[in-house]
Design a protein around this motif. Sequence first.
Motif, PDB file in Angstrom:
ATOM      1  N   SER A 154       0.818  -1.224   0.000  1.00 43.86           N
ATOM      2  CA  SER A 154       0.000   0.000   0.000  1.00 43.86           C
ATOM      3  C   SER A 154       0.844   1.263   0.000  1.00 43.86           C
ATOM      4  O   SER A 154       0.363   2.339  -0.379  1.00 43.86           O
ATOM      5  CB  SER A 154      -0.909   0.006   1.236  1.00 43.86           C
ATOM      6  N   TYR A 155       2.111   1.142   0.390  1.00 46.33           N
ATOM      7  CA  TYR A 155       2.926   2.344   0.611  1.00 46.33           C
ATOM      8  C   TYR A 155       3.990   2.582  -0.472  1.00 46.33           C
ATOM      9  O   TYR A 155       4.552   3.676  -0.540  1.00 46.33           O
ATOM     10  CB  TYR A 155       3.602   2.274   1.988  1.00 46.33           C
ATOM     11  N   GLU A 156       4.291   1.576  -1.298  1.00 49.15           N
ATOM     12  CA  GLU A 156       5.294   1.763  -2.353  1.00 49.15           C
ATOM     13  C   GLU A 156       4.564   2.248  -3.607  1.00 49.15           C
ATOM     14  O   GLU A 156       4.244   1.484  -4.505  1.00 49.15           O
ATOM     15  CB  GLU A 156       6.043   0.452  -2.594  1.00 49.15           C
ATOM     16  N   ALA A 157       4.335   3.555  -3.626  1.00 47.88           N
ATOM     17  CA  ALA A 157       3.367   4.136  -4.571  1.00 47.88           C
ATOM     18  C   ALA A 157       4.009   4.942  -5.687  1.00 47.88           C
ATOM     19  O   ALA A 157       3.444   5.932  -6.137  1.00 47.88           O
ATOM     20  CB  ALA A 157       2.375   4.996  -3.802  1.00 47.88           C
ATOM     21  N   GLY A 158       5.173   4.542  -6.143  1.00 49.71           N
ATOM     22  CA  GLY A 158       5.766   5.246  -7.272  1.00 49.71           C
ATOM     23  C   GLY A 158       6.554   6.467  -6.867  1.00 49.71           C
ATOM     24  O   GLY A 158       6.863   6.690  -5.694  1.00 49.71           O
ATOM     25  N   ASN A 159       6.859   7.295  -7.876  1.00 51.25           N
ATOM     26  CA  ASN A 159       7.760   8.429  -7.698  1.00 51.25           C
ATOM     27  C   ASN A 159       7.076   9.723  -8.121  1.00 51.25           C
ATOM     28  O   ASN A 159       7.041  10.055  -9.314  1.00 51.25           O
ATOM     29  CB  ASN A 159       9.022   8.221  -8.540  1.00 51.25           C
ATOM     30  N   PRO A 160       6.491  10.448  -7.174  1.00 51.73           N
ATOM     31  CA  PRO A 160       5.814  11.699  -7.499  1.00 51.73           C
ATOM     32  C   PRO A 160       6.738  12.651  -8.258  1.00 51.73           C
ATOM     33  O   PRO A 160       7.947  12.688  -8.024  1.00 51.73           O
ATOM     34  CB  PRO A 160       5.447  12.263  -6.127  1.00 51.73           C
ATOM     35  N   PHE A 188      17.328   1.276  -3.006  1.00 50.53           N
ATOM     36  CA  PHE A 188      15.945   1.087  -2.548  1.00 50.53           C
ATOM     37  C   PHE A 188      15.091   2.341  -2.731  1.00 50.53           C
ATOM     38  O   PHE A 188      13.923   2.362  -2.349  1.00 50.53           O
ATOM     39  CB  PHE A 188      15.931   0.657  -1.080  1.00 50.53           C
ATOM     40  N   HIS A 189      15.662   3.383  -3.278  1.00 52.79           N
ATOM     41  CA  HIS A 189      14.970   4.630  -3.601  1.00 52.79           C
ATOM     42  C   HIS A 189      14.151   5.184  -2.426  1.00 52.79           C
ATOM     43  O   HIS A 189      12.975   5.533  -2.547  1.00 52.79           O
ATOM     44  CB  HIS A 189      14.077   4.473  -4.830  1.00 52.79           C
ATOM     45  N   LEU A 190      14.821   5.287  -1.288  1.00 53.02           N
ATOM     46  CA  LEU A 190      14.185   5.837  -0.090  1.00 53.02           C
ATOM     47  C   LEU A 190      14.845   7.147   0.338  1.00 53.02           C
ATOM     48  O   LEU A 190      14.582   7.642   1.428  1.00 53.02           O
ATOM     49  CB  LEU A 190      14.262   4.809   1.042  1.00 53.02           C
ATOM     50  N   SER A 191      15.682   7.718  -0.534  1.00 46.10           N
ATOM     51  CA  SER A 191      16.360   8.969  -0.191  1.00 46.10           C
ATOM     52  C   SER A 191      15.530  10.226  -0.445  1.00 46.10           C
ATOM     53  O   SER A 191      15.661  11.203   0.302  1.00 46.10           O
ATOM     54  CB  SER A 191      17.693   9.068  -0.946  1.00 46.10           C
ATOM     55  N   PRO A 192      14.650  10.280  -1.477  1.00 48.08           N
ATOM     56  CA  PRO A 192      13.894  11.515  -1.706  1.00 48.08           C
ATOM     57  C   PRO A 192      12.950  11.842  -0.547  1.00 48.08           C
ATOM     58  O   PRO A 192      12.463  10.956   0.162  1.00 48.08           O
ATOM     59  CB  PRO A 192      13.098  11.204  -2.984  1.00 48.08           C
ATOM     60  N   LYS A 193      12.684  13.114  -0.401  1.00 43.41           N
ATOM     61  CA  LYS A 193      11.805  13.579   0.678  1.00 43.41           C
ATOM     62  C   LYS A 193      10.432  12.940   0.609  1.00 43.41           C
ATOM     63  O   LYS A 193       9.845  12.583   1.645  1.00 43.41           O
ATOM     64  CB  LYS A 193      11.684  15.108   0.598  1.00 43.41           C
ATOM     65  N   ASP A 194       9.925  12.757  -0.617  1.00 45.32           N
ATOM     66  CA  ASP A 194       8.563  12.235  -0.732  1.00 45.32           C
ATOM     67  C   ASP A 194       8.476  10.731  -0.504  1.00 45.32           C
ATOM     68  O   ASP A 194       7.380  10.153  -0.570  1.00 45.32           O
ATOM     69  CB  ASP A 194       7.951  12.594  -2.095  1.00 45.32           C
ATOM     70  N   THR A 195       9.595  10.058  -0.234  1.00 42.47           N
ATOM     71  CA  THR A 195       9.547   8.639   0.099  1.00 42.47           C
ATOM     72  C   THR A 195       9.933   8.364   1.555  1.00 42.47           C
ATOM     73  O   THR A 195       9.986   7.207   1.976  1.00 42.47           O
ATOM     74  CB  THR A 195      10.470   7.818  -0.812  1.00 42.47           C
ATOM     75  N   ALA A 196      10.179   9.422   2.322  1.00 42.77           N
ATOM     76  CA  ALA A 196      10.644   9.247   3.700  1.00 42.77           C
ATOM     77  C   ALA A 196       9.652   8.454   4.552  1.00 42.77           C
ATOM     78  O   ALA A 196      10.053   7.658   5.411  1.00 42.77           O
ATOM     79  CB  ALA A 196      10.910  10.608   4.337  1.00 42.77           C
ATOM     80  N   ALA A 197       8.365   8.641   4.309  1.00 37.66           N
ATOM     81  CA  ALA A 197       7.359   7.929   5.108  1.00 37.66           C
ATOM     82  C   ALA A 197       7.354   6.434   4.826  1.00 37.66           C
ATOM     83  O   ALA A 197       6.742   5.659   5.578  1.00 37.66           O
ATOM     84  CB  ALA A 197       5.974   8.513   4.829  1.00 37.66           C
ATOM     85  N   ARG A 198       8.017   6.007   3.761  1.00 39.69           N
ATOM     86  CA  ARG A 198       8.045   4.582   3.412  1.00 39.69           C
ATOM     87  C   ARG A 198       9.153   3.821   4.139  1.00 39.69           C
ATOM     88  O   ARG A 198       9.193   2.584   4.088  1.00 39.69           O
ATOM     89  CB  ARG A 198       8.243   4.415   1.907  1.00 39.69           C
ATOM     90  N   ILE A 199      10.065   4.540   4.772  1.00 41.49           N
ATOM     91  CA  ILE A 199      11.239   3.883   5.342  1.00 41.49           C
ATOM     92  C   ILE A 199      10.846   2.850   6.394  1.00 41.49           C
ATOM     93  O   ILE A 199      11.255   1.681   6.316  1.00 41.49           O
ATOM     94  CB  ILE A 199      12.225   4.918   5.916  1.00 41.49           C
ATOM     95  N   GLN A 200      10.071   3.247   7.377  1.00 42.13           N
ATOM     96  CA  GLN A 200       9.749   2.323   8.471  1.00 42.13           C
ATOM     97  C   GLN A 200       8.944   1.111   8.010  1.00 42.13           C
ATOM     98  O   GLN A 200       9.285  -0.024   8.370  1.00 42.13           O
ATOM     99  CB  GLN A 200       9.049   3.077   9.603  1.00 42.13           C
ATOM    100  N   PRO A 201       7.871   1.268   7.221  1.00 41.11           N
ATOM    101  CA  PRO A 201       7.183   0.051   6.761  1.00 41.11           C
ATOM    102  C   PRO A 201       8.043  -0.814   5.851  1.00 41.11           C
ATOM    103  O   PRO A 201       7.932  -2.050   5.883  1.00 41.11           O
ATOM    104  CB  PRO A 201       5.947   0.587   6.037  1.00 41.11           C
ATOM    105  N   THR A 202       8.910  -0.197   5.060  1.00 40.06           N
ATOM    106  CA  THR A 202       9.812  -0.976   4.218  1.00 40.06           C
ATOM    107  C   THR A 202      10.746  -1.820   5.062  1.00 40.06           C
ATOM    108  O   THR A 202      10.910  -3.028   4.832  1.00 40.06           O
ATOM    109  CB  THR A 202      10.633  -0.051   3.302  1.00 40.06           C
ATOM    110  N   VAL A 203      11.357  -1.196   6.064  1.00 41.48           N
ATOM    111  CA  VAL A 203      12.285  -1.918   6.939  1.00 41.48           C
ATOM    112  C   VAL A 203      11.562  -3.047   7.663  1.00 41.48           C
ATOM    113  O   VAL A 203      12.062  -4.179   7.750  1.00 41.48           O
ATOM    114  CB  VAL A 203      12.953  -0.949   7.932  1.00 41.48           C
TER     115      VAL A 203
END
Length: 394
Positions: free
Chosen positions: A242-248, A329-344
Amino acid sequence: MEGLVKLDKLHLLVIVDNESDGLSQPCGAADPSAKATERAAMYQSEVSHNVLDVRTGRAGCLDFQKVAFAGHGLSVLLTAEVDGKSRTLLFDGGPSPGLFRHNVEALGVDVADIEAAVLSHWHIDHSVGLIEAASMISEARAAAAAAAADASGSSDSAAGGGTAASDAAGGASAAPVIFDLHPKRPQRRGLQFPNGEVVPFNNEPELQQLQQPGIEVQLHEQGHCLLDGAFYVSGGIPRNTSYEAGNPMHASQWDTSYEAGNPMHASQWEPDGAWQADELVADERYLAARVKGRGTVVLSACSHAGIVNVMRDVQAKTGQAPYAVFGGFHLSPKDTAARIQPTVADIVAMQPQLVVAGHCTGWQAKAALAAALKERYMPSFVGARFSFPAAPDA
């Protein structure tokens, strides 16, 4: 992954990555001094490799003027050992021809060994270095064929024959090197802001730039194996989390020759063509190999589909979660920061034995992975070498 064989050993050499660190020690899961039954792989840094060269007489000194450079991008050389044979594949080429050539030479890579190259997806930090790779491979194969012809011609003349020279010249280079690409090639990509403003990236390589002598460009959308089943290249990656939603903000200008069904023709792109939202980067593919007694080692260059989606696709295809995971893992951009914890959390739940994150993962995600996975995690560095032997009881 039908047709993927089990390897006796898998070697990885990081040719291009964002970070350089030849001094830090590996995590426990990649520590070569650990017991074979307690480690997942064996790691060697560029510095350690060069120190060994000096100690064994292959180099005169530890020459810091001839080291690999870090750069924003990714390129990994993989060598599979199976049934006494070695099969070598290049995964991506990094962001520039110059960086690729410099690092290949600094790391002592013999490009004549490369039998195939796979582009994970059309982004310039992965694709542009393949232009130099194609040139270097073509040159190396031509030189090897000429040397074989000269050697065979000399011996043939001495023996009074006249046909062996031409046979030898074709032997080393008869099978072309496959450059495996996704057919839907954008002319260029970039960032599109909400007000319509676009910040374009460089143009993607033209297919003709890669079609060098001895190189065969192949276009694939579906999953398939390469090099007699030593490696698997995925097709499109299912998007299930639900959270890996592409690259705005990601957008593309497409090469219309693809839409016309002629992807090998010269580009029909027009510089003023409309930019289209392209948040999914759906052309990205991952690479996988299977090691005897261990499992699947997966490389995901940028994980635009999400690294958890990648790992779950591997699990769905093999019945087991990946043994080891490498890449960005493309978790460096600001708009993907919220994905870090569920990804881990989801990575930890799948219990990989080794995770090596680099390129676009970002320092915050790396810190979170290190905290959660402890001795089963380490960052990726340019010049890093990893070896996965078959399990001792395999």
